[in-house]
Scaffold this motif. Structure first.
Motif, mmCIF file in Angstrom:
data_model
loop_
_atom_site.group_PDB
_atom_site.id
_atom_site.type_symbol
_atom_site.label_atom_id
_atom_site.label_comp_id
_atom_site.label_asym_id
_atom_site.label_seq_id
_atom_site.Cartn_x
_atom_site.Cartn_y
_atom_site.Cartn_z
ATOM 1 N N GLN B 389 -56.874 -157.220 -16.584
ATOM 2 C CA GLN B 389 -55.451 -157.387 -15.761
ATOM 3 C C GLN B 389 -54.205 -157.385 -16.590
ATOM 4 O OE1 GLN B 389 -55.682 -160.556 -13.108
ATOM 5 N NE2 GLN B 389 -57.765 -159.907 -12.076
ATOM 6 N N ALA B 390 -54.301 -158.069 -17.736
ATOM 7 C CA ALA B 390 -53.349 -158.059 -18.699
ATOM 8 C C ALA B 390 -52.818 -156.988 -19.258
ATOM 9 C CB ALA B 390 -53.601 -159.030 -20.038
ATOM 10 N N ALA B 391 -54.074 -156.050 -19.365
ATOM 11 C CA ALA B 391 -53.572 -154.834 -20.058
ATOM 12 C C ALA B 391 -52.760 -153.819 -18.804
ATOM 13 C CB ALA B 391 -54.866 -154.035 -20.422
ATOM 14 N N GLU B 392 -53.251 -153.773 -17.606
ATOM 15 C CA GLU B 392 -52.686 -153.280 -16.425
ATOM 16 C C GLU B 392 -51.347 -153.783 -16.091
ATOM 17 O OE1 GLU B 392 -53.824 -153.218 -11.920
ATOM 18 O OE2 GLU B 392 -55.357 -153.702 -13.210
ATOM 19 N N ALA B 393 -51.141 -155.174 -16.367
ATOM 20 C CA ALA B 393 -49.732 -155.587 -16.120
ATOM 21 C C ALA B 393 -48.903 -154.853 -17.178
ATOM 22 C CB ALA B 393 -49.730 -157.021 -16.301
ATOM 23 N N PHE B 394 -49.062 -155.044 -18.327
ATOM 24 C CA PHE B 394 -48.156 -154.297 -19.476
ATOM 25 C C PHE B 394 -47.954 -153.002 -19.062
ATOM 26 C CE2 PHE B 394 -49.450 -158.336 -22.109
ATOM 27 C CZ PHE B 394 -48.058 -158.814 -22.090
#
Lengths: 176, 447
Positions: B389-394
């Motif tokens: 999710q972090a990668a997706e947010a960035f």
């Protein structure tokens, strides 16, 4: 001191003119007395500072105290620059020391106010104070010069001193 | 209680006279001055007035009466000239900014009167506006501004412009992560500022900018020294706001180099200075940072108090994103206190709130914190999901390829259960630095 949020913005020329009228004497005093800039160079130094003031005006808060502090900092730095460029001449001591603009301004204003007071005193009074305090004549010498008895001379000096002092504090209160 | 009569100024005057032969000080006056605070103070005040009166500086001013009217006229004339130049600069700027940078030389040849200080300043302002979004473009604009500076005839104006252009080039280079170039750009900026009579204020700004570069390079001791020098120079101009910014840089560097207690001391001094200013934004920011340093010092109670105060200040300002940020900080305090459930809930809330505001990169950073905590709790599946999710947010925030590679590396490591807390920190630091031209190198490759 805060800016008045409702105040109309001043045009550059209005702001510069108001600042020049308010602070020129102070800046001249600092350049001349603190930094010993030669008299014929002072106007040029101050002119440069005001041009810089106009260039940076968006970065300078508009209260009189903020403007004054900025201009004092500006004239100190421009005076140092002057001396760096005139290394062959004798440097005033301590020119590279950082200054506190509020303290420098306060010192200078005190002397300017007192000079204003002395200028407005009756000539006899002003000259007697000059002789006593600046030139260091004794009361007896002053009595002799003014053809007065020693007691009268001393009373006159006291009277002049008290008048100058009262006017000075009155003026300083108004200025603050 | 002292019941003596206080002496008037006129009574004390003879006491001041240095000429013994004429001083007639009654014995009771001498005794009173020695023993009475009020009379002593009056005497000292009178003495200091006498000293002022004896100074040559004072008397040197008495003879001067003429105001420098010509100087005033010159300044106002200069202001009017700048106003005219401003109108012309607006028109030239509109033409230049609408065309490609490659065509600028052609325009400047066709309009030889165009290169002015105010045109350069317009371009600098445009570059500043682009600095965060498009630092490469900002740098190109500044290159354009520099080439215009070369065409300004007045040498002092040229130097003023050059120092300002190069100071801003430093900012652009720093944003791009080109730190060595930024440091050499500072030398050019400094040289120009030192070569002009009124370059002192710009020089203070350049020195501050050097501090920000050194900070990004992790050279904290030099940052502290530089920030202090900048603060001293700003103080000469009475610029309290910039003094506070310089001291703030000093406090951040102190904290980052591990002198957290000293960092806290500087923050507390800044908080005091801020009382002079009506800068509620900065007050809230410094209060929040005090909370962070207290947390690092393990003083969680006070950290919570300061963070909650900062949150209140931000609420009064209506600064939604900062309110969320303080919630995030409170969540981290919960985690440090071992209250994992409460901490994770706060962090999840902060991530969602950032997303709702469209602040996806901030949401990404919160999710990295969540990933780290889930790893600490050995909740591997949840941690893997969170890293994704972090990668997706960035990615949704527009992260470049290098950042995406770093985040993908982390996600994979979590999925393979080989990730460590240090790896999360390493990736977080890399993403935070956000240097457009620095490739991601996995930690093992750097050893």
């Amino acid at each position: 001191m805060q800016n008045d949020p409702n105040a109309e913005p001043l045009l550059r020329s209005q702001r510069a003119e108001a600042a020049y009228r308010a602070h020129y004497d102070l800046l001249r005093f600092i350049a001349a007395r603190r930094f010993k800039i030669p008299t014929d160079e002072i106007c040029g130094v101050i002119h440069d500072v005001f041009v810089s003031f106009m260039r940076h005006e968006a970065k300078i808060a508009q209260s009189p105290a903020d403007e004054r502090a900025w201009l004092v900092g500006g004239v100190c730095n421009a005076s140092r620059y002057y001396w760096r460029k005139h290394r062959d001449e004798e440097l005033p001591p301590d020119i590279e020391e950082y200054i506190d603009p509020a303290a420098v301004a306060d010192d200078a204003i005190t002397r300017l106010l007192l000079a204003d007071v002395l200028r407005c005193l009756p000539e006899r009074c002003r000259e007697i104070l000059r002789k006593r305090y600046s030139e260091g004549y004794t009361i007896d010498e002053i009595a002799e010069m003014a053809s007065l008895a020693r007691g009268s001379a001393r009373n006159l000096i006291s009277k002049c001193l008290l008048a100058a002092r009262a006017a000075f504090y009155r003026l300083r209160r108004t200025n603050l | 209680m002292n019941s003596h009569r206080h002496y008037r100024t006129s009574d004390l005057l003879p006491y001041l006279d240095a000429n013994n032969e004429v001083v007639e000080v009654p014995a009771e006056i001498a005794a009173a001055v020695a023993s009475c605070t009020a009379c002593g103070a009056r005497l000292r005040e009178l003495q200091s007035f006498g000293h002022l009166l004896a100074e040559d500086e004072t008397w040197g001013e008495v003879g001067l009466t003429a105001r420098n009217l010509q100087g005033l006229i010159d300044v106002v004339t200069e202001a009017d000239r700048m106003a005219r130049e401003e109108r012309a600069a607006d028109s030239d700027f509109a033409a230049l900014i609408a065309s490609s940078l490659e065509t600028w030389p052609e325009y400047l040849i066709a309009h030889p009167e165009a290169p002015t200080e105010l045109l350069v300043r317009r371009i600098i302002d445009a570059a500043i506006a682009e600095l965060d979004r498009q630092p490469s473009y900002a740098l190109r604009l500044l290159d354009g501004a520099d080439s215009i500076t070369d065409r300004i005839h007045d040498q002092s104006t040229q130097l003023e412009c050059r120092s300002d252009v190069w100071k801003n080039r430093v900012n652009a280079l720093r944003t791009l992560g080109r730190y060595d170039e930024a440091l050499s750009a500072i030398l050019t900026a400094e040289r120009a500022a030192r070569d002009v009579a009124t370059g002192g204020f710009t020089l203070a700004q350049i020195i501050y900018t050097r501090g920000t570069v050194l900070f990004k390079m992790g050279r904290f001791a030099e940052t502290i020294e530089t920030a202090r020098e900048a603060g001293g120079r700003f103080a000469e101009y009475g610029d309290v706001k910039r003094v506070i910014h310089a001291r703030n840089l000093e406090a951040i560097a102190l904290t980052e180099q591990g002198d957290t207690a000293e960092g806290l001391r500087v923050y507390l001094l800044i908080a005091q200075q801020l009382q002079q200013l009506d800068d509620r934004q900065m007050s809230a920011y410094v209060t929040a940072n005090i909370g962070v340093t207290l947390r690092r010092l393990g003083n969680y109670d006070d950290a919570t108090t300061y963070t909650l105060t900062a949150q209140q200040l931000y609420r009064a300002l209506g600064a939604e994103s900062e309110i969320i940020r303080t919630d995030w900080a409170l969540g981290v305090i919960d985690l440090r206190l071992g209250e994992a459930k409460a901490g994770l809930a706060r962090l999840r809330g902060a991530a969602s709130a950032f997303e709702a505001l469209g602040m996806l990169a901030d949401a990404g950073f919160v999710k990295l914190d969540l990933t780290e905590e889930l790893l600490r709790l050995e909740e591997w599946d949840e941690a893997a999901m969170m890293a994704g999710q972090a990668a997706e947010a960035f990615a949704r925030a527009g992260a470049n390829l290098h950042l995406s590679a770093a985040l993908a590396f982390l996600r994979q490591a979590v999925q393979q259960r080989s990730a460590t807390l240090e790896l999360v920190q390493y990736v977080r630091d890399y993403v935070k630095a956000d240097e457009e031209e620095r490739l991601f190198t996995p930690p093992s490759a750097t050893q």
